[in-house]
Design an enzyme around this catalytic site. Structure first.
Site: not given
Ligand code: ARG
Length: 267
Positions: A82, A128, A219-222
């Site tokens: 993603h 993913d 966000q940003g850790d994905s």
């Molecule tokens: N979707 C997020 C990204 O693109 C990371 C999601 C992780 N979220 C969480 N609550 N653990 O960086």
């Protein structure tokens, strides 16, 4: 192909942010101004030399911060499918840089190819995974091995997540950090109807974090590494908001996909 993958990935991001917007952040009791990730601590690069920051010139973050990843071969980075929503030429893989705004240290490479797991399902958020080929291999850096045993995802294990992602204004978000996240077991996330609706699957996901909130990937850790016993157990995938009470982090589980992923490492 890449365009199509990007369009698909775009749909997933919408799905996830749809889930992500509903509730407000509930800070944990132990949250301090110095906390990172959300509620984590600073990590030394030497602890995780294989950690990769994926930046994009199209990122809205001034540091270019976009996603995380892991160096699995000198020329291969494992990240989240993603994350692959931008043109390939906008990405840079960065290794060995604790603060993304300080561009003096570390090594960088452009991306020459993107492989998206064929089982990547944007509705159910399954598989993913993306494997990126580096145009300039990052040699002489320890690689991380994949966990291949599906039993490694078990309640009570305490893996660590690494990343440069959002801290929800609790600390410098473009700085390398880590957080130990207890594996809560699949039943915990399967007990949450929103998570079931968003496609949580025992065979493909890991449910990890803190039910009382305050500490989580964000966000940003994905795409970034979730590590147990020196092996890559999972990658950061999704969650409702970040660090919200009752909504732990969801990680893509490596073991069931390990064979398909490894087949890409030699390509
Ligand atoms: N979707 C997020 C990204 O693109 C990371 C999601 C992780 N979220 C969480 N609550 N653990 O960086």
């Amino acid at each position: 192909m890449l365009k199509r993958a990007a369009a698909i990935a775009g749909v997933l991001v919408l799905t996830i942010s749809g889930v992500a917007t509903a509730a407000t952040h509930q800070p944990g009791q132990d949250r301090t101004d110095r906390s990172l990730i959300v509620g984590g601590t600073l990590a030394a690069l030497s602890e995780a030399p294989w950690a990769i920051a994926l930046t994009s010139t199209r990122s809205s973050d001034s540091s270019g911060r976009w996603c995380g990843g892991a160096l699995v071969r000198p020329n291969k980075v494992l990240t989240a499918a993603h994350c692959m929503t931008k043109p390939i030429g906008t990405y840079t893989a960065v290794q060995g840089r604790a603060e993304l705004l300080d561009t003096r240290g570390g090594r960088t490479s452009g991306i020459s190819n993107v492989w998206i797991h064929p089982g990547y399902d944007t509705k159910l958020n399954r598989n993913d995974f993306a494997v990126l080929t580096l145009s300039t291999p990052i040699t002489g850096v320890p690689l991380i091995a994949l966990e291949t045993n599906p039993k490694a995802d078990r309640k009570g294990a305490v893996p660590t997540v690494f990343g440069w992602g959002d801290t929800q204004n609790t600390g410098p978000s473009d700085t390398f950090h880590k957080l130990a996240v207890p594996d809560l077991g699949d039943a915990t996330c399967l007990g949450n109807p929103e998570y079931v609706g968003n496609g949580y699957a025992a065979a493909n996901n890991i449910c990890a974090g803190y039910l009382n909130g305050g500490r989580d990937a964000c966000q940003g850790d994905s795409g970034g590494p979730l590590v147990l016993n020196g092996r890559l157990l999972g990658t950061v995938s999704w969650g409702k908001g970040c660090a919200e009470k009752g909504y732990p982090g969801v990680y893509a589980e490596i073991a069931p996909a390990a064979k398909a992923l490894k087949a890409q490492f030699t390509q």
